[in-house]
Design a protein around this motif. Structure first.
Motif, PDB file in Angstrom:
ATOM      1  N   ARG A   6       8.996   7.160   1.896  1.00  0.00           N
ATOM      2  CA  ARG A   6       8.975   6.899   3.340  1.00  0.00           C
ATOM      3  C   ARG A   6       8.500   5.464   3.537  1.00  0.00           C
ATOM      4  NH1 ARG A   6      12.043  10.844   4.005  1.00  0.00           N
ATOM      5  NH2 ARG A   6      11.157  12.903   4.029  1.00  0.00           N
ATOM      6  N   VAL A   7       9.395   4.589   3.950  1.00  0.00           N
ATOM      7  CA  VAL A   7       9.093   3.164   4.080  1.00  0.00           C
ATOM      8  C   VAL A   7       8.692   2.843   5.515  1.00  0.00           C
ATOM      9  CG1 VAL A   7      10.008   0.831   3.828  1.00  0.00           C
ATOM     10  CG2 VAL A   7      10.711   2.621   2.238  1.00  0.00           C
ATOM     11  N   PHE A   8       7.570   2.131   5.664  1.00  0.00           N
ATOM     12  CA  PHE A   8       7.077   1.687   6.963  1.00  0.00           C
ATOM     13  C   PHE A   8       7.000   0.169   6.968  1.00  0.00           C
ATOM     14  CE2 PHE A   8       5.625   6.012   6.655  1.00  0.00           C
ATOM     15  CZ  PHE A   8       5.765   6.504   7.949  1.00  0.00           C
ATOM     16  N   VAL A   9       7.448  -0.439   8.057  1.00  0.00           N
ATOM     17  CA  VAL A   9       7.411  -1.896   8.203  1.00  0.00           C
ATOM     18  C   VAL A   9       6.958  -2.258   9.615  1.00  0.00           C
ATOM     19  CG1 VAL A   9       9.232  -2.327   6.500  1.00  0.00           C
ATOM     20  CG2 VAL A   9       9.836  -2.047   8.907  1.00  0.00           C
ATOM     21  N   LEU A  10       6.509  -3.492   9.753  1.00  0.00           N
ATOM     22  CA  LEU A  10       6.215  -4.054  11.066  1.00  0.00           C
ATOM     23  C   LEU A  10       7.509  -4.615  11.652  1.00  0.00           C
ATOM     24  CD1 LEU A  10       2.862  -5.840  10.196  1.00  0.00           C
ATOM     25  CD2 LEU A  10       3.142  -3.899  11.748  1.00  0.00           C
ATOM     26  N   PRO A  11       7.537  -4.927  12.948  1.00  0.00           N
ATOM     27  CA  PRO A  11       8.751  -5.505  13.546  1.00  0.00           C
ATOM     28  C   PRO A  11       9.163  -6.800  12.843  1.00  0.00           C
ATOM     29  CG  PRO A  11       7.198  -4.838  15.252  1.00  0.00           C
ATOM     30  CD  PRO A  11       6.485  -4.696  13.945  1.00  0.00           C
ATOM     31  N   ASP A  12      10.449  -7.113  12.924  1.00  0.00           N
ATOM     32  CA  ASP A  12      11.005  -8.287  12.243  1.00  0.00           C
ATOM     33  C   ASP A  12      10.302  -9.584  12.610  1.00  0.00           C
ATOM     34  OD1 ASP A  12      12.802  -6.553  11.118  1.00  0.00           O
ATOM     35  OD2 ASP A  12      14.523  -7.241  12.287  1.00  0.00           O
ATOM     36  N   ILE A  32       0.840  -1.199   0.000  1.00  0.00           N
ATOM     37  CA  ILE A  32       0.000   0.000   0.000  1.00  0.00           C
ATOM     38  C   ILE A  32       0.872   1.244   0.000  1.00  0.00           C
ATOM     39  CG2 ILE A  32      -1.951  -1.106   1.157  1.00  0.00           C
ATOM     40  CD1 ILE A  32      -0.924   0.384   3.753  1.00  0.00           C
ATOM     41  N   THR A  33       0.305   2.328  -0.507  1.00  0.00           N
ATOM     42  CA  THR A  33       0.981   3.624  -0.491  1.00  0.00           C
ATOM     43  C   THR A  33       0.001   4.706  -0.056  1.00  0.00           C
ATOM     44  OG1 THR A  33       0.447   4.132  -2.793  1.00  0.00           O
ATOM     45  CG2 THR A  33       2.552   3.009  -2.383  1.00  0.00           C
ATOM     46  N   HIS A  34       0.562   5.865   0.204  1.00  0.00           N
ATOM     47  CA  HIS A  34      -0.245   7.065   0.435  1.00  0.00           C
ATOM     48  C   HIS A  34      -1.026   7.327  -0.856  1.00  0.00           C
ATOM     49  CE1 HIS A  34      -0.977  11.434   0.584  1.00  0.00           C
ATOM     50  NE2 HIS A  34      -1.016  11.258   1.900  1.00  0.00           N
ATOM     51  N   ARG A  52      -0.341   5.682   9.520  1.00  0.00           N
ATOM     52  CA  ARG A  52       0.892   6.384   9.140  1.00  0.00           C
ATOM     53  C   ARG A  52       1.022   6.501   7.622  1.00  0.00           C
ATOM     54  NH1 ARG A  52       5.091   6.486  13.085  1.00  0.00           N
ATOM     55  NH2 ARG A  52       6.102   7.869  11.598  1.00  0.00           N
ATOM     56  N   ILE A  53       0.665   5.443   6.887  1.00  0.00           N
ATOM     57  CA  ILE A  53       0.719   5.495   5.420  1.00  0.00           C
ATOM     58  C   ILE A  53      -0.267   6.533   4.906  1.00  0.00           C
ATOM     59  CG2 ILE A  53       0.320   4.193   3.287  1.00  0.00           C
ATOM     60  CD1 ILE A  53       2.789   3.184   4.710  1.00  0.00           C
ATOM     61  N   ALA A  54      -1.472   6.526   5.454  1.00  0.00           N
ATOM     62  CA  ALA A  54      -2.515   7.453   4.999  1.00  0.00           C
ATOM     63  C   ALA A  54      -2.155   8.912   5.278  1.00  0.00           C
ATOM     64  CB  ALA A  54      -3.849   7.109   5.669  1.00  0.00           C
ATOM     65  N   ASN A  60      -8.513  -0.181   3.549  1.00  0.00           N
ATOM     66  CA  ASN A  60      -9.712   0.627   3.346  1.00  0.00           C
ATOM     67  C   ASN A  60      -9.384   1.763   2.377  1.00  0.00           C
ATOM     68  OD1 ASN A  60      -8.415   2.656   4.816  1.00  0.00           O
ATOM     69  ND2 ASN A  60      -9.540   2.252   6.696  1.00  0.00           N
ATOM     70  N   ASP A  61     -10.288   2.714   2.237  1.00  0.00           N
ATOM     71  CA  ASP A  61     -10.124   3.793   1.254  1.00  0.00           C
ATOM     72  C   ASP A  61      -9.072   4.829   1.629  1.00  0.00           C
ATOM     73  OD1 ASP A  61     -12.068   2.614  -0.278  1.00  0.00           O
ATOM     74  OD2 ASP A  61     -13.691   3.896   0.454  1.00  0.00           O
ATOM     75  N   SER A  62      -8.504   4.752   2.822  1.00  0.00           N
ATOM     76  CA  SER A  62      -7.518   5.754   3.225  1.00  0.00           C
ATOM     77  C   SER A  62      -6.143   5.508   2.617  1.00  0.00           C
ATOM     78  CB  SER A  62      -7.400   5.801   4.751  1.00  0.00           C
ATOM     79  OG  SER A  62      -6.840   4.605   5.254  1.00  0.00           O
ATOM     80  N   VAL A  63      -5.935   4.320   2.020  1.00  0.00           N
ATOM     81  CA  VAL A  63      -4.661   3.978   1.411  1.00  0.00           C
ATOM     82  C   VAL A  63      -4.897   3.455  -0.002  1.00  0.00           C
ATOM     83  CG1 VAL A  63      -3.466   3.485   3.591  1.00  0.00           C
ATOM     84  CG2 VAL A  63      -4.685   1.650   2.403  1.00  0.00           C
TER      85      VAL A  63
END
Length: 150
Positions: free
Chosen positions: A69-75, A36-38, A123-125, A140-143
């Motif tokens: 701007r890259v976002f990830v979950l913990p390893d 997903i992206t902004h 954060r992505i949205a 959802n529609d925010s991303v």
């Protein structure tokens, strides 16, 4: 020990078993993972190589000059592991190794780590140029969903 003591231990064991099985189900997801992206990012399709460059922290700007701007979950998050294996065709430890090399050599930075899928979506949205991933049920529609070309 009498009958009552064994009975009580049995009830305790079953209670713990049921509790942990429900906790395990709460941490699982439906198995699908989407990039997903902004909504302001102008890329609806990415190649697998470009996606690897982005999550490998080697691509720093989008085509229009907007910073990535890259976002990830913990390893250790199950969704992170699924994402790296399904979408990037690498193991999570390989991705972490690449990030650590860049950070410790001073040539780059690690991605932003979020702790839940809800935080990832928020954060992505709200971050122009952001990219990340979610399980299919969390979108959802925010991303904006990005399709990956093989």
């Amino acid at each position: 020990m009498g009958f009552f003591s064994y009975w009580l231990r049995g009830i305790l064991f079953l209670t713990l078993l049921v509790t942990f099985s429900f906790a395990g189900n709460a941490l699982s997801f439906d198995g699908s993972v989407e990039v997903i992206t902004h909504p302001g990012v102008n890329s609806n399709y990415l190649s697998k190589n470009l996606l690897r460059s982005i999550f490998g922290m080697r691509l720093r700007t989008w085509q229009d000059g907007l910073p990535v701007r890259v976002f990830v979950l913990p390893d250790d998050a199950p969704l992170h592991s699924t994402f790296t294996k399904q979408k990037l065709n690498i193991f999570p430890y390989q991705l972490r190794s690449a990030w650590d090399r860049m950070v410790y050599s001073g040539t780059g930075q690690a991605p932003f780590v979020v702790h839940t899928e809800e935080e990832m979506r928020a954060r992505i949205a709200s971050t122009p140029g952001a990219i990340g991933y979610l399980s299919g049920s969390m979108i959802n529609d925010s991303v904006q969903v990005v399709h990956i070309d093989e």
